[in-house]
Design a protein around this motif. Structure first.
Motif, PDB file in Angstrom:
ATOM      1  N   MET A   1     -11.597  26.612  18.981  1.00  0.00           N
ATOM      2  CA  MET A   1     -11.868  28.002  19.363  1.00  0.00           C
ATOM      3  C   MET A   1     -11.803  28.868  18.112  1.00  0.00           C
ATOM      4  SD  MET A   1     -10.002  30.091  22.408  1.00  0.00           S
ATOM      5  CE  MET A   1     -10.259  31.813  22.676  1.00  0.00           C
ATOM      6  N   GLU A   2     -12.886  29.520  17.789  1.00  0.00           N
ATOM      7  CA  GLU A   2     -12.955  30.324  16.582  1.00  0.00           C
ATOM      8  C   GLU A   2     -11.973  31.490  16.685  1.00  0.00           C
ATOM      9  OE1 GLU A   2     -15.225  29.680  18.831  1.00  0.00           O
ATOM     10  OE2 GLU A   2     -17.243  29.516  17.997  1.00  0.00           O
ATOM     11  N   ALA A   3     -11.108  31.600  15.701  1.00  0.00           N
ATOM     12  CA  ALA A   3     -10.050  32.617  15.734  1.00  0.00           C
ATOM     13  C   ALA A   3     -10.595  34.041  15.720  1.00  0.00           C
ATOM     14  CB  ALA A   3      -9.107  32.406  14.563  1.00  0.00           C
ATOM     15  N   ASP A   4     -11.730  34.228  15.081  1.00  0.00           N
ATOM     16  CA  ASP A   4     -12.244  35.590  14.933  1.00  0.00           C
ATOM     17  C   ASP A   4     -13.202  36.009  16.053  1.00  0.00           C
ATOM     18  OD1 ASP A   4     -14.101  33.748  14.107  1.00  0.00           O
ATOM     19  OD2 ASP A   4     -14.921  34.979  12.486  1.00  0.00           O
ATOM     20  N   VAL A   5     -13.418  35.146  17.021  1.00  0.00           N
ATOM     21  CA  VAL A   5     -14.315  35.471  18.129  1.00  0.00           C
ATOM     22  C   VAL A   5     -13.514  36.110  19.258  1.00  0.00           C
ATOM     23  CG1 VAL A   5     -15.846  34.521  19.912  1.00  0.00           C
ATOM     24  CG2 VAL A   5     -16.011  33.693  17.568  1.00  0.00           C
ATOM     25  N   CYS A   6     -13.942  37.278  19.678  1.00  0.00           N
ATOM     26  CA  CYS A   6     -13.249  37.970  20.769  1.00  0.00           C
ATOM     27  C   CYS A   6     -13.931  37.656  22.097  1.00  0.00           C
ATOM     28  CB  CYS A   6     -13.261  39.470  20.495  1.00  0.00           C
ATOM     29  SG  CYS A   6     -12.237  40.361  21.681  1.00  0.00           S
ATOM     30  N   ARG A   7     -13.143  37.143  23.050  1.00  0.00           N
ATOM     31  CA  ARG A   7     -13.661  36.796  24.375  1.00  0.00           C
ATOM     32  C   ARG A   7     -12.923  37.599  25.449  1.00  0.00           C
ATOM     33  NH1 ARG A   7     -13.825  31.894  21.538  1.00  0.00           N
ATOM     34  NH2 ARG A   7     -15.866  30.851  21.705  1.00  0.00           N
ATOM     35  N   CYS A   8     -13.437  37.530  26.663  1.00  0.00           N
ATOM     36  CA  CYS A   8     -12.759  38.143  27.805  1.00  0.00           C
ATOM     37  C   CYS A   8     -11.359  37.542  27.938  1.00  0.00           C
ATOM     38  CB  CYS A   8     -13.552  37.904  29.083  1.00  0.00           C
ATOM     39  SG  CYS A   8     -15.156  38.743  29.107  1.00  0.00           S
ATOM     40  N   GLY A   9     -10.416  38.363  28.363  1.00  0.00           N
ATOM     41  CA  GLY A   9      -9.017  37.962  28.421  1.00  0.00           C
ATOM     42  C   GLY A   9      -8.672  36.846  29.389  1.00  0.00           C
ATOM     43  N   TRP A  10      -9.573  36.519  30.326  1.00  0.00           N
ATOM     44  CA  TRP A  10      -9.253  35.486  31.307  1.00  0.00           C
ATOM     45  C   TRP A  10      -9.517  34.066  30.812  1.00  0.00           C
ATOM     46  CZ3 TRP A  10     -13.696  32.807  32.409  1.00  0.00           C
ATOM     47  CH2 TRP A  10     -14.917  33.487  32.305  1.00  0.00           C
ATOM     48  N   VAL A  11     -10.128  33.925  29.646  1.00  0.00           N
ATOM     49  CA  VAL A  11     -10.504  32.600  29.137  1.00  0.00           C
ATOM     50  C   VAL A  11      -9.297  31.907  28.503  1.00  0.00           C
ATOM     51  CG1 VAL A  11     -12.122  31.325  27.665  1.00  0.00           C
ATOM     52  CG2 VAL A  11     -12.780  33.546  28.601  1.00  0.00           C
ATOM     53  N   ASN A  12      -9.066  30.637  28.870  1.00  0.00           N
ATOM     54  CA  ASN A  12      -7.989  29.885  28.220  1.00  0.00           C
ATOM     55  C   ASN A  12      -8.560  29.079  27.043  1.00  0.00           C
ATOM     56  OD1 ASN A  12      -9.061  27.436  29.204  1.00  0.00           O
ATOM     57  ND2 ASN A  12      -7.690  27.350  30.956  1.00  0.00           N
ATOM     58  N   THR A  13      -7.791  28.157  26.493  1.00  0.00           N
ATOM     59  CA  THR A  13      -8.220  27.447  25.281  1.00  0.00           C
ATOM     60  C   THR A  13      -8.957  26.137  25.545  1.00  0.00           C
ATOM     61  OG1 THR A  13      -6.029  26.424  25.160  1.00  0.00           O
ATOM     62  CG2 THR A  13      -6.360  28.446  23.874  1.00  0.00           C
ATOM     63  N   ASP A  14      -9.140  25.756  26.796  1.00  0.00           N
ATOM     64  CA  ASP A  14      -9.860  24.524  27.129  1.00  0.00           C
ATOM     65  C   ASP A  14     -11.341  24.691  26.748  1.00  0.00           C
ATOM     66  OD1 ASP A  14     -11.336  22.476  28.422  1.00  0.00           O
ATOM     67  OD2 ASP A  14      -9.849  22.318  30.017  1.00  0.00           O
ATOM     68  N   PRO A  15     -11.889  23.767  25.951  1.00  0.00           N
ATOM     69  CA  PRO A  15     -13.302  23.854  25.566  1.00  0.00           C
ATOM     70  C   PRO A  15     -14.249  23.974  26.766  1.00  0.00           C
ATOM     71  CG  PRO A  15     -12.211  22.169  24.268  1.00  0.00           C
ATOM     72  CD  PRO A  15     -11.225  22.615  25.315  1.00  0.00           C
ATOM     73  N   LEU A  16     -13.885  23.355  27.893  1.00  0.00           N
ATOM     74  CA  LEU A  16     -14.703  23.444  29.107  1.00  0.00           C
ATOM     75  C   LEU A  16     -14.792  24.891  29.588  1.00  0.00           C
ATOM     76  CD1 LEU A  16     -16.098  21.774  31.499  1.00  0.00           C
ATOM     77  CD2 LEU A  16     -13.888  21.974  32.648  1.00  0.00           C
ATOM     78  N   TYR A  17     -13.651  25.558  29.577  1.00  0.00           N
ATOM     79  CA  TYR A  17     -13.578  26.953  30.036  1.00  0.00           C
ATOM     80  C   TYR A  17     -14.283  27.886  29.053  1.00  0.00           C
ATOM     81  CZ  TYR A  17     -11.208  30.067  33.390  1.00  0.00           C
ATOM     82  OH  TYR A  17     -10.909  30.939  34.407  1.00  0.00           O
ATOM     83  N   ILE A  18     -14.073  27.628  27.766  1.00  0.00           N
ATOM     84  CA  ILE A  18     -14.722  28.432  26.721  1.00  0.00           C
ATOM     85  C   ILE A  18     -16.240  28.299  26.845  1.00  0.00           C
ATOM     86  CG2 ILE A  18     -15.096  28.634  24.220  1.00  0.00           C
ATOM     87  CD1 ILE A  18     -12.112  27.743  23.916  1.00  0.00           C
ATOM     88  N   ASP A  19     -16.701  27.075  27.045  1.00  0.00           N
ATOM     89  CA  ASP A  19     -18.136  26.815  27.171  1.00  0.00           C
ATOM     90  C   ASP A  19     -18.722  27.548  28.377  1.00  0.00           C
ATOM     91  OD1 ASP A  19     -20.304  25.235  25.912  1.00  0.00           O
ATOM     92  OD2 ASP A  19     -20.434  24.296  27.888  1.00  0.00           O
ATOM     93  N   TYR A  20     -17.981  27.518  29.490  1.00  0.00           N
ATOM     94  CA  TYR A  20     -18.431  28.214  30.698  1.00  0.00           C
ATOM     95  C   TYR A  20     -18.550  29.713  30.426  1.00  0.00           C
ATOM     96  CZ  TYR A  20     -18.378  30.290  35.329  1.00  0.00           C
ATOM     97  OH  TYR A  20     -18.694  31.061  36.429  1.00  0.00           O
ATOM     98  N   HIS A  21     -17.535  30.289  29.816  1.00  0.00           N
ATOM     99  CA  HIS A  21     -17.563  31.724  29.494  1.00  0.00           C
ATOM    100  C   HIS A  21     -18.695  32.052  28.521  1.00  0.00           C
ATOM    101  CE1 HIS A  21     -16.583  35.061  26.729  1.00  0.00           C
ATOM    102  NE2 HIS A  21     -16.176  35.682  27.834  1.00  0.00           N
ATOM    103  N   ASP A  22     -18.825  31.234  27.477  1.00  0.00           N
ATOM    104  CA  ASP A  22     -19.766  31.537  26.400  1.00  0.00           C
ATOM    105  C   ASP A  22     -21.230  31.316  26.771  1.00  0.00           C
ATOM    106  OD1 ASP A  22     -17.457  32.002  24.992  1.00  0.00           O
ATOM    107  OD2 ASP A  22     -17.818  30.494  23.452  1.00  0.00           O
ATOM    108  N   LYS A  23     -21.474  30.400  27.716  1.00  0.00           N
ATOM    109  CA  LYS A  23     -22.878  30.044  28.000  1.00  0.00           C
ATOM    110  C   LYS A  23     -23.373  30.398  29.401  1.00  0.00           C
ATOM    111  CE  LYS A  23     -22.861  26.280  24.679  1.00  0.00           C
ATOM    112  NZ  LYS A  23     -22.891  24.809  24.520  1.00  0.00           N
ATOM    113  N   GLU A  24     -22.459  30.498  30.361  1.00  0.00           N
ATOM    114  CA  GLU A  24     -22.908  30.673  31.748  1.00  0.00           C
ATOM    115  C   GLU A  24     -22.495  31.971  32.423  1.00  0.00           C
ATOM    116  OE1 GLU A  24     -22.716  27.408  34.659  1.00  0.00           O
ATOM    117  OE2 GLU A  24     -21.875  26.237  33.006  1.00  0.00           O
ATOM    118  N   TRP A  25     -21.209  32.307  32.308  1.00  0.00           N
ATOM    119  CA  TRP A  25     -20.665  33.396  33.114  1.00  0.00           C
ATOM    120  C   TRP A  25     -21.377  34.711  32.807  1.00  0.00           C
ATOM    121  CZ3 TRP A  25     -17.396  37.866  32.700  1.00  0.00           C
ATOM    122  CH2 TRP A  25     -16.811  38.254  33.922  1.00  0.00           C
ATOM    123  N   GLY A  26     -21.901  35.331  33.835  1.00  0.00           N
ATOM    124  CA  GLY A  26     -22.553  36.619  33.669  1.00  0.00           C
ATOM    125  C   GLY A  26     -24.037  36.554  33.344  1.00  0.00           C
ATOM    126  N   VAL A  27     -24.567  35.339  33.127  1.00  0.00           N
ATOM    127  CA  VAL A  27     -26.002  35.200  32.860  1.00  0.00           C
ATOM    128  C   VAL A  27     -26.731  35.223  34.208  1.00  0.00           C
ATOM    129  CG1 VAL A  27     -27.832  33.713  31.936  1.00  0.00           C
ATOM    130  CG2 VAL A  27     -25.627  33.866  30.747  1.00  0.00           C
TER     131      VAL A  27
END
Length: 197
Positions: A1-27
């Motif tokens: 998880m890139e330290a300098d990338v700001c994400r929504c506060g509900w995202v945890n550190t699991d790559p699966l969850y990060i991927d979901y947030h970064d690529k799918e959620w809200g599209v």
């Protein structure tokens, strides 16, 4: 998880969850099969966390025939019993039966409106509602639009479609854009063509 990338506060550190947030959620999603999948998974989440459901999503796709509503609507008692015995699923009798009931209601909506997409997006006015939340505390659990969707879906025979579930569904499928303004996806999602990842 890139330290300098700001994400929504509900995202945890699991790559699966990060991927979901970064690529799918809200599209914005306009594919009926994907809309049925998300409606099913949001209903399965009731009383649980989205993370719990997300970890089981691939198994759900296999168990529920790729979320093809035509196939799911035809499930008989033997199939329901097999699903209830499947340790890869959330083995809640009401939720599994509800998925079959919802598939049947889904097909009726498709028949009446030509697609579920055309019907369900009417609750957002046909285009994403762009919100400007600065923090998670501002994001509502439901809105008058999700209230209306919930009421209309229940009237059509759907289950596990309370207003909170409906709002989570709207967020996930891009009907509302609820990435917080500090999230790197806030502007990206607004520029993403509908139906892409």
């Amino acid at each position: 998880m890139e330290a300098d990338v700001c994400r929504c506060g509900w995202v945890n550190t699991d790559p699966l969850y990060i991927d979901y947030h970064d690529k799918e959620w809200g599209v914005p999603v306009h594919d009926d099969i994907r809309l049925f999948e998300m409606l099913t998974l949001e209903g399965a989440q009731a009383g649980l966390s989205w993370y719990t459901v997300l970890k089981k999503r691939e198994h759900y796709r296999k168990a529920f025939d790729g979320f093809d509503p035509q196939q799911v609507a035809a499930y008989d008692e033997d199939k329901i019993a097999a699903l209830l015995a499947d340790p890869g699923l959330i083995r809640n009798r009401l939720k599994i039966r509800g998925t079959v009931t919802n598939a049947q209601a889904f097909l009726r909506v498709q028949e009446e409106f030509g697609s579920f997409d055309r019907y369900i997006w009417s609750f957002a006015g046909g285009a994403p509602v762009l919100n400007r939340w600065e923090s998670l505390k501002e994001v509502p659990a439901s809105t008058p639009e999700s209230d209306a969707m919930s009421k209309a879906l229940k009237k059509r025979g759907f289950t596990f479609v309370g207003t909170t579930i409906c709002y989570a569904f709207m967020q996930a499928t891009g009907m509302v854009m609820d990435h917080t303004t500090s999230c790197f996806r806030y502007f990206e999602v607004q520029e993403t063509p509908a139906g892409t990842k």
